[in-house]
Write a protein that holds these residues in place. Structure first.
Motif, mmCIF file in Angstrom:
data_model
loop_
_atom_site.group_PDB
_atom_site.id
_atom_site.type_symbol
_atom_site.label_atom_id
_atom_site.label_comp_id
_atom_site.label_asym_id
_atom_site.label_seq_id
_atom_site.Cartn_x
_atom_site.Cartn_y
_atom_site.Cartn_z
ATOM 1 N N ASN A 77 -19.539 9.214 11.151
ATOM 2 C CA ASN A 77 -18.656 9.975 12.040
ATOM 3 C C ASN A 77 -17.915 11.126 11.360
ATOM 4 N N ASN A 78 -17.914 11.160 10.044
ATOM 5 C CA ASN A 78 -17.295 12.270 9.317
ATOM 6 C C ASN A 78 -18.106 12.554 8.059
ATOM 7 N N PRO A 79 -19.377 12.846 8.208
ATOM 8 C CA PRO A 79 -20.270 12.843 7.042
ATOM 9 C C PRO A 79 -19.918 13.845 5.955
ATOM 10 N N THR A 80 -19.187 14.927 6.290
ATOM 11 C CA THR A 80 -18.877 15.904 5.245
ATOM 12 C C THR A 80 -17.399 15.890 4.835
ATOM 13 N N LEU A 81 -16.602 15.007 5.463
ATOM 14 C CA LEU A 81 -15.174 14.996 5.149
ATOM 15 C C LEU A 81 -14.681 13.552 5.024
ATOM 16 N N PRO A 82 -15.135 12.855 3.965
ATOM 17 C CA PRO A 82 -14.705 11.459 3.827
ATOM 18 C C PRO A 82 -13.227 11.324 3.494
ATOM 19 N N PHE A 360 -9.112 11.257 16.872
ATOM 20 C CA PHE A 360 -9.235 9.978 16.173
ATOM 21 C C PHE A 360 -9.276 8.762 17.091
ATOM 22 N N LEU A 361 -8.983 8.954 18.367
ATOM 23 C CA LEU A 361 -8.953 7.817 19.293
ATOM 24 C C LEU A 361 -10.299 7.098 19.297
ATOM 25 N N ASP A 362 -11.372 7.855 19.381
ATOM 26 C CA ASP A 362 -12.703 7.269 19.263
ATOM 27 C C ASP A 362 -13.648 8.319 18.707
ATOM 28 N N PRO A 363 -13.732 8.405 17.365
ATOM 29 C CA PRO A 363 -14.576 9.447 16.760
ATOM 30 C C PRO A 363 -16.068 9.118 16.820
ATOM 31 N N THR A 364 -16.436 7.958 17.346
ATOM 32 C CA THR A 364 -17.858 7.614 17.453
ATOM 33 C C THR A 364 -18.472 8.417 18.605
ATOM 34 N N PRO A 365 -19.802 8.391 18.734
ATOM 35 C CA PRO A 365 -20.423 9.123 19.857
ATOM 36 C C PRO A 365 -19.958 8.625 21.236
#
Lengths: 525, 167
Positions: A77-82, A360-365
């Motif tokens: 869900n945040n592949p470039t900003l861990p 951030f409430l639901d960062p998933t798809p």
């Protein structure tokens, strides 16, 4: 303000200007020890600070590419900003909550208290609470932490904490406190008292929250013993034929490569950049990177075991009004393995504005549609908690160098790999349930669990150890391998504790400054 | 005192909306958002189905079309090919599954089609542009009871940071 020549080999070069580097520079200046601070980011002022979540995010965050890997949800869900940390003067003392908690005694001794934990790389700190206690007190006075060390009152309870605290009392929790916070409740150290702006996290507009940006850094500069060079991205640390660090190579604001000679080098770039720099500084003499004879550089990456928990209450709360994180429930912050995990956690009140809540409430798809929007429409009925718990060190949770992708400086981008230990997952579940019980006792109509935010607490990747084979630095943050190379940030944490890291980073930096002064006087470095 | 302007009123407003026309909506919201946002200007055209999709991704009855249209226009500007192709695929799916255009389907059918594509770059781009367009939009903050920047008003120390009294 002093300036020092690139070929001045008598200076301490400090890489990073946050809780570790900024504090260290000022503490060295007080001993009349000269330092050059190389800071990758720009210098901002209080005028640049806005009460605008995304504007500040874009202005101060470290957005150079990183890659998330491993089992944590950020890989998806945040592949470039861990990680969510700062690139700028003041570092992550610009973006932090202000919660200033000491480690508990057991948190320095997790291995001897709990024994070996399968799958974890547990180790005691080579430092005890007894040894740290006076440094904690100095740090609290230095930063202006509410509570006994300064005599400053704790914050008044805001609406959101009233909700959580009411529920916590109803379920039997006793340790309910709106601090300790490094946010002034009265004028202190030439800084103003908090006026409940509600935008603490990404820079306090009125400077009530401690930050090296407007305390240690300008004071160090004013002393004449410190030069800060913003927009100076360090590329590698060099060493002489005897294996002593002797220079730092960096790219300046124009991209020109510069080389600053050094008597001592202190690395304080936070727990991703610090090990990355040591790995990128590999040489013929140190083929696995500097200070890495143990093989532990970059390993044991910890972020705290976290989750966000937001409750929808029956009536308005207006969590956005007031000190973002002034509220801590601490009954679960002890070592009680009967819960199915070791170490403890705190429940910390945390407000989000509408823009960040949507992100951030639901960062998933799945974060769209009627359920999502019906929750967003309850924004002003919400109260929220952030879980801050012990995160076990795992050898394979680590920072590595990407094998092909490079950043704008031509350096391999860092790959940040992290997965839960089963005990981390158990703690998260326990903490989410505990928070839900509190909110339900206060009348919540809906409880929403958010996956962890990109990590702002990053620790452990150059850890302290008593023995050289177990870690990267000794009890002073001094490299086991290279005596004039120090680590001055949270990457020296042996274990994470269940406490926000900044106070401990500052206490360690103050203590390290004294040790560096001693070693310089003895001509030992 | 503060409650009158917050989404506790949302439910009321929504019920109100369902039984009243656009002019009454304007009346009910006129104290909350600047009047110029309510002016019924002609909206620029979006390709068929895109506005409907946007309203299905983040459905808020109390937000007018123009606030969906603006970010979607921005997205079309930035990534025209992605939007055109994605929308084309969506319309094709709608015709194959139901013999009709996407915007003519009922809500459950539309949501099912969107769920099928929620992992695609097209859907993610629409979602992301609307997330900023709707929730990082100062004009819409009051509709959610979010009061935004506070330092210029002296923070919340004298503006209700601890006014909660219903516990």
């Amino acid at each position: 303000m002093a300036t020092f020549a690139q070929d001045d080999d008598g200076v301490v070069v400090i890489i990073g200007s946050g809780a570790g580097g900024g504090t260290l520079a000022n503490a060295l200046a007080k001993q009349k020890i000269r330092s050059v601070v190389l800071e990758a980011g720009k210098r901002h002022s209080l005028e640049d600070i806005e009460n605008d979540e995304w504007a500040m995010f874009k202005k101060i965050s470290w957005l150079d590419k990183r890659q998330a890997a491993g089992g944590w949800h950020l890989t998806e869900n945040n592949p470039t900003l861990p990680a969510w940390i700062v690139k700028g003067v003041g570092g992550s003392t610009v973006h932090w909550a202000g919660i200033a908690l000491r480690f508990r005694d057991f948190e320095f001794r997790m291995q001897s208290i709990n024994g070996d934990i399968a799958g974890a790389n547990l180790l005691d700190w080579p430092v005890t609470l007894e040894e740290m206690a006076p440094w904690y007190e100095k740090a609290e006075k230095h930063m202006g932490v509410t509570g006994p060390s300064t005599g400053m009152a704790y914050h008044p309870w805001h609406n959101s904490f009233k909700v959580l605290a009411t529920g916590a009392k109803r379920v039997g929790y006793k340790e309910i406190l709106s601090g300790p916070m490094a946010i002034n409740t009265e004028p202190y150290d030439e800084r103003a008292a908090c006026q409940q702006l509600g935008f603490c996290m990404q820079g306090c507009k009125m400077g009530a929250k401690w930050s090296t940006l407007y305390t240690d850094i300008p004071r160090a500069e004013a002393s004449g013993y410190c030069e800060v060079r913003p927009q100076s991205m360090v590329l590698r640390i060099e060493h002489d034929a005897k294996g002593r660090a002797n220079a730092v190579v960096y790219a300046d604001a124009s991209g020109t490569i510069q080389r600053q000679k050094a008597r001592v080098v202190c690395v304080a770039g936070n727990s991703i950049e610090s090990p990355r720099l040591l790995l990128n500084s590999a040489s013929a003499m140190f083929p696995d990177g500097l200070a890495n004879s143990s093989g532990q550089v970059g390993r044991n990456y910890m972020t705290h075991t976290t989750a966000g928990i937001f409750a929808v209450m029956p009536k308005p709360v207006n969590m956005h009004r007031g000190t973002t994180c002034a509220g801590v429930i601490s009954d679960e912050s002890y070592n009680d393995p009967s819960r199915g995990f070791v170490g403890g956690y705190r429940l910390e009140i945390l407000a989000l504005g509408l823009p960040f809540l949507s992100a951030f409430l639901d960062p998933t798809p799945k974060g769209w549609g009627k359920q999502f929007t019906s929750r967003m429409e309850k924004y002003n009925h919400m109260s929220g908690v952030w879980l801050c718990g012990e995160d076990l060190p795992l050898e394979n949770n680590r920072i590595t160098l990407h094998d092909s992708e490079k950043d704008q400086y031509g350096l391999p981008i860092p790959v940040v790999t992290k997965s839960d230990h089963p005990m981390d997952a158990a703690m998260r579940k326990h903490g989410v349930a505990a928070t839900a019980r509190c909110y339900e006792a206060a009348g919540a109509t809906d409880i929403i669990e958010l996956p962890p935010y990109p990590a702002s607490h990053n620790m452990g990747t150059n850890r302290m150890s008593a023995k050289a084979r177990d870690g990267v630095v000794n009890k002073w943050g001094q490299s086991h391998d290279i005596p004039n190379l120090f680590v001055s940030d949270g990457s020296q944490f042996t274990t994470s504790g269940g406490q926000n890291p900044t106070l401990t980073i500052v206490a360690l930096a103050l203590r390290q400054a004294e040790q560096i002064g001693r070693l310089l006087n003895e001509r030992a470095i | 005192m503060h409650d009158s302007a917050r989404p506790q009123g949302t439910l009321n407003r929504r019920r109100f909306l369902s039984i009243s026309g656009q002019s009454l909506l304007a009346l009910s919201l006129s104290q909350l958002i600047p009047v110029n946002l309510l002016a019924e200007e002609r909206l620029p055209d979006l390709p068929d189905g895109l506005l409907r999709m946007g309203r299905d991704v983040f459905p808020h009855d109390f937000i007018s079309d123009r606030h969906y249209v603006q970010p979607l226009l921005g997205l079309m500007d930035e990534q025209p090919a992605l939007v055109a192709r994605g929308l084309d695929d969506l319309q094709q799916q709608a015709r194959q599954a139901h013999g009709s255009t996407f915007e003519q389907l009922d809500e459950a059918e539309r949501v099912a089609l969107l769920t099928d594509i929620e992992n695609t770059p097209f859907f993610k781009a629409v979602r992301s542009s609307l997330m900023f367009g709707l929730y990082d939009n100062k004009a819409l903050f009051p509709l959610f009871g979010y009061e935004g920047s506070s330092w210029e008003y002296g923070g919340y120390v004298n503006r209700g940071f601890n006014d909660l009294n219903w516990l």
